[in-house]
Design an enzyme around this catalytic site. Structure first.
Site, PDB file in Angstrom:
ATOM      1  N   ASP A 141      -2.467   2.282  11.007  1.00  0.00           N
ATOM      2  CA  ASP A 141      -2.620   3.493   9.735  1.00  0.00           C
ATOM      3  C   ASP A 141      -2.316   4.881  10.274  1.00  0.00           C
ATOM      4  O   ASP A 141      -2.948   5.453  11.393  1.00  0.00           O
ATOM      5  CB  ASP A 141      -4.243   3.321   9.422  1.00  0.00           C
ATOM      6  CG  ASP A 141      -4.616   3.628   7.846  1.00  0.00           C
ATOM      7  OD1 ASP A 141      -3.638   4.237   7.233  1.00  0.00           O
ATOM      8  OD2 ASP A 141      -5.376   2.999   7.247  1.00  0.00           O
ATOM      9  N   ASP A 165      -7.908   3.408  15.038  1.00  0.00           N
ATOM     10  CA  ASP A 165      -7.424   4.589  14.496  1.00  0.00           C
ATOM     11  C   ASP A 165      -7.690   5.781  15.272  1.00  0.00           C
ATOM     12  O   ASP A 165      -8.829   5.879  16.193  1.00  0.00           O
ATOM     13  CB  ASP A 165      -8.339   4.881  12.926  1.00  0.00           C
ATOM     14  CG  ASP A 165      -7.724   3.961  11.991  1.00  0.00           C
ATOM     15  OD1 ASP A 165      -6.472   3.765  12.083  1.00  0.00           O
ATOM     16  OD2 ASP A 165      -8.510   3.366  11.454  1.00  0.00           O
ATOM     17  N   CYS A 211     -16.209   2.457  14.712  1.00  0.00           N
ATOM     18  CA  CYS A 211     -16.053   2.747  13.321  1.00  0.00           C
ATOM     19  C   CYS A 211     -15.132   3.977  12.972  1.00  0.00           C
ATOM     20  O   CYS A 211     -15.347   5.010  13.381  1.00  0.00           O
ATOM     21  CB  CYS A 211     -17.632   3.018  12.629  1.00  0.00           C
ATOM     22  SG  CYS A 211     -17.436   3.242  10.637  1.00  0.00           S
ATOM     23  N   CYS A 268     -24.725   0.152   6.714  1.00  0.00           N
ATOM     24  CA  CYS A 268     -24.304  -1.080   7.275  1.00  0.00           C
ATOM     25  C   CYS A 268     -25.383  -1.888   7.669  1.00  0.00           C
ATOM     26  O   CYS A 268     -26.307  -1.224   8.240  1.00  0.00           O
ATOM     27  CB  CYS A 268     -23.143  -0.954   8.214  1.00  0.00           C
ATOM     28  SG  CYS A 268     -21.609   0.037   7.584  1.00  0.00           S
ATOM     29  N   ARG A 281      -4.822   6.942  -2.055  1.00  0.00           N
ATOM     30  CA  ARG A 281      -3.789   7.501  -1.116  1.00  0.00           C
ATOM     31  C   ARG A 281      -2.583   6.871  -1.537  1.00  0.00           C
ATOM     32  O   ARG A 281      -1.562   7.501  -1.898  1.00  0.00           O
ATOM     33  CB  ARG A 281      -3.972   7.313   0.339  1.00  0.00           C
ATOM     34  CG  ARG A 281      -2.952   7.665   1.121  1.00  0.00           C
ATOM     35  CD  ARG A 281      -3.361   7.980   2.346  1.00  0.00           C
ATOM     36  NE  ARG A 281      -4.013   6.685   3.096  1.00  0.00           N
ATOM     37  CZ  ARG A 281      -4.999   6.485   3.881  1.00  0.00           C
ATOM     38  NH1 ARG A 281      -5.401   7.540   4.583  1.00  0.00           N
ATOM     39  NH2 ARG A 281      -5.433   5.347   4.418  1.00  0.00           N
ATOM     40  N   TYR A 282      -2.659   5.507  -1.737  1.00  0.00           N
ATOM     41  CA  TYR A 282      -1.329   4.887  -2.056  1.00  0.00           C
ATOM     42  C   TYR A 282      -1.690   5.114  -3.743  1.00  0.00           C
ATOM     43  O   TYR A 282      -2.754   4.881  -4.260  1.00  0.00           O
ATOM     44  CB  TYR A 282      -1.467   3.304  -1.876  1.00  0.00           C
ATOM     45  CG  TYR A 282      -1.584   2.821  -0.407  1.00  0.00           C
ATOM     46  CD1 TYR A 282      -0.552   3.017   0.347  1.00  0.00           C
ATOM     47  CD2 TYR A 282      -2.877   2.484   0.361  1.00  0.00           C
ATOM     48  CE1 TYR A 282      -0.428   2.607   1.717  1.00  0.00           C
ATOM     49  CE2 TYR A 282      -2.815   2.107   1.444  1.00  0.00           C
ATOM     50  CZ  TYR A 282      -1.654   2.036   2.144  1.00  0.00           C
ATOM     51  OH  TYR A 282      -1.489   1.690   3.597  1.00  0.00           O
ATOM     52  N   ARG A 329     -15.016   5.559  10.306  1.00  0.00           N
ATOM     53  CA  ARG A 329     -15.602   6.437   9.149  1.00  0.00           C
ATOM     54  C   ARG A 329     -17.081   6.901   9.787  1.00  0.00           C
ATOM     55  O   ARG A 329     -17.923   7.232   9.037  1.00  0.00           O
ATOM     56  CB  ARG A 329     -15.931   5.751   8.001  1.00  0.00           C
ATOM     57  CG  ARG A 329     -14.742   5.510   7.123  1.00  0.00           C
ATOM     58  CD  ARG A 329     -14.748   5.167   5.734  1.00  0.00           C
ATOM     59  NE  ARG A 329     -13.366   4.964   5.190  1.00  0.00           N
ATOM     60  CZ  ARG A 329     -13.165   3.684   4.878  1.00  0.00           C
ATOM     61  NH1 ARG A 329     -14.029   2.698   4.869  1.00  0.00           N
ATOM     62  NH2 ARG A 329     -11.908   3.223   4.422  1.00  0.00           N
ATOM     63  N   ARG A 368      -3.450   1.915  -5.283  1.00  0.00           N
ATOM     64  CA  ARG A 368      -4.858   1.214  -4.973  1.00  0.00           C
ATOM     65  C   ARG A 368      -5.838   2.328  -4.438  1.00  0.00           C
ATOM     66  O   ARG A 368      -5.609   3.451  -4.100  1.00  0.00           O
ATOM     67  CB  ARG A 368      -4.661   0.508  -3.553  1.00  0.00           C
ATOM     68  CG  ARG A 368      -4.107  -0.782  -3.674  1.00  0.00           C
ATOM     69  CD  ARG A 368      -3.270  -1.227  -2.278  1.00  0.00           C
ATOM     70  NE  ARG A 368      -2.033  -0.441  -2.350  1.00  0.00           N
ATOM     71  CZ  ARG A 368      -1.295  -0.756  -1.102  1.00  0.00           C
ATOM     72  NH1 ARG A 368      -1.640  -1.378  -0.029  1.00  0.00           N
ATOM     73  NH2 ARG A 368      -0.247  -0.196  -1.274  1.00  0.00           N
ATOM     74  N   LYS A 401      -0.772   2.506   5.787  1.00  0.00           N
ATOM     75  CA  LYS A 401      -0.589   1.668   6.917  1.00  0.00           C
ATOM     76  C   LYS A 401       0.824   1.002   6.804  1.00  0.00           C
ATOM     77  O   LYS A 401       1.488   0.515   5.835  1.00  0.00           O
ATOM     78  CB  LYS A 401      -1.500   0.455   6.570  1.00  0.00           C
ATOM     79  CG  LYS A 401      -2.901   0.660   6.837  1.00  0.00           C
ATOM     80  CD  LYS A 401      -3.795  -0.405   6.853  1.00  0.00           C
ATOM     81  CE  LYS A 401      -4.770  -0.545   5.540  1.00  0.00           C
ATOM     82  NZ  LYS A 401      -5.859   0.623   5.485  1.00  0.00           N
ATOM     83  N   CYS A 426     -20.831  -0.051  14.067  1.00  0.00           N
ATOM     84  CA  CYS A 426     -19.834  -0.530  15.225  1.00  0.00           C
ATOM     85  C   CYS A 426     -19.501   0.608  15.901  1.00  0.00           C
ATOM     86  O   CYS A 426     -19.275   1.693  15.146  1.00  0.00           O
ATOM     87  CB  CYS A 426     -18.850  -1.132  14.398  1.00  0.00           C
ATOM     88  SG  CYS A 426     -19.339  -2.308  13.054  1.00  0.00           S
TER      89      CYS A 426
END
Ligand SMILES: *Cc1c(COP(=O)(O)O)cnc(C)c1O
Ligand code: SF4
Length: 348
Positions: A308, A271, A110, A103, A90-91, A112, A94, A315, A107
């Site tokens: 973000d 988000d 999350c 994981c 996206r950037y 994602r 990076r 961000k 969480c």
């Protein structure tokens, strides 16, 4: 759910027993889309008295299935900025490389959720090769960020080979690893893992502690082992309703991180992901918490409060010149390219 009681027998007949059983239907509905999983270690940190910060992060909630506010599974448009499967670019400089979608603990907040916890979505050898080829052929990329899921749910051998290959790419200046294992499974920070990243040093490690109770002696020992490898260690956290949305909790978290030799890097605004709006804290509260901390804790303990921007804007700091319209709760932000974005500013 019964497994929880088997993992930690003291839960039986404790004050939280009834509260956990009250979530039975959430375990059925919410956990269908996004699995429930916890490590015995992380469960040992949870209160027997109340649904405190650890429980809030792990217990399925019926609000996940019926989100009144956030409707998009991928508001940051990670999938549409994916030139090869498993890599978000996206950037300009990076890339995020998803090495696994598993994981140790899932969480509930999350960002994602749309793909994390599904076993079939981790990249295989060919997909990893395609991602490496992409990074090699795009000389504008300066940093590769290993992400997921948790990249440390891959073996040391896979991680070592990916990091090694990245390190050989001349235009990359940095390899970064984002992992929640020091928080949820400090036992994963083994001597052999530490030796590997010491040999491949420098790499930047970003952990994800959200609450001071997570900095147990076991977690602190894992951080100590990581620090001995000589690599930079940062922390990112998410501002979460009922978990860490007050100045006192943020203060103790960030001071404890600094004391452990970890630099608080980002505090993320939660988000706009479908199924997490009950965790969202409004921007004004977030800004006020920052104001209460600024000047009252050492500068190196201050994280940067960022949002973000939905739609893939990237961000930006919340309390700054990027905030072009200060009218809560409908703020207007400008991103690094000067485009305007309109995040949902308030709680439902
Ligand atoms: C967060 C993020 C990064 C890393 O951003 P930093 O500000 O460098 O920490 C890179 N790519 C994507 C798509 C991201 O969401
Ligand atoms: S560790 Fe990170 S990727 Fe995994 S469930 Fe938690 S927030 Fe999501």
């Amino acid at each position: 759910m019964e497994d929880l009681f088997a993992l930690r027998p003291e839960l039986q007949n404790s004050p939280v027993d009834r509260l956990i059983r009250g979530r039975a239907s959430a375990f059925e509905s919410a956990a269908l889309n996004f699995r429930f999983a916890v490590t015995p270690y992380y469960l040992s940190l949870a209160s027997l008295e109340t649904i405190g910060p650890i429980w809030k992060q792990i217990l399925p909630d019926e609000k996940e299935a019926a989100d009144p506010l956030f409707q998009q599974p991928d508001p940051l448009a990670e999938e549409s900025h994916m030139p090869v499967p498993g890599l978000t670019h996206r950037y300009p400089d990076r890339v995020l490389w998803y090495l696994s979608h598993n994981c140790a603990v899932y969480c509930r907040f999350c960002m994602r959720k749309r793909k994390v916890s599904r076993e079939d979505s981790a990249p295989n050898v060919e997909a990893r090769k395609a991602a490496l080829d992409y990074i090699r052929s795009h000389t504008e990329i300066q940093e590769a960020i290993l992400s997921g899921g948790d990249p440390l749910s891959q073996s040391d051998a896979v991680l070592a080979s990916c990091i090694q290959e990245l390190k050989e790419i001349p235009h990359l200046v940095s390899v970064r690893i984002h992992t929640r294992m020091p928080v949820t499974c400090p036992q994963r920070i083994t001597d052999s893992f530490c030796q590997m990243i010491q040999e491949l040093s420098p790499v930047t490690l970003v952990t994800h502690f959200n609450h001071p109770v997570e900095l147990s002696d076991t977690a602190l020992e894992a951080l100590g082992r990581l620090r001995k490898t000589g690599n930079l260690i940062l922390n990112q956290s998410v501002l979460l309703a009922g978990v860490n949305d007050n100045a006192e909790t943020q203060r103790s978290l960030n001071l404890a991180l600094l004391k452990a030799g970890v630099k608080p890097y980002y505090l993320h605004q939660c988000d706009e992901v479908k199924g997490v709006s009950h965790f969202r804290v409004n921007l004004e509260t977030g800004v006020n918490i920052q104001k209460e901390l600024r000047g009252r804790i050492p500068g190196p303990a201050m994280p940067l409060y960022v949002i973000d921007l939905p739609g893939g804007g990237g961000k930006v700091p919340v309390d700054s010149s990027y905030f072009v319209d200060g009218d809560y709760p409908d703020p207007v932000f400008e991103n690094f390219q000067g485009d305007l974005f309109f995040p949902l500013g308030d709680q439902p």
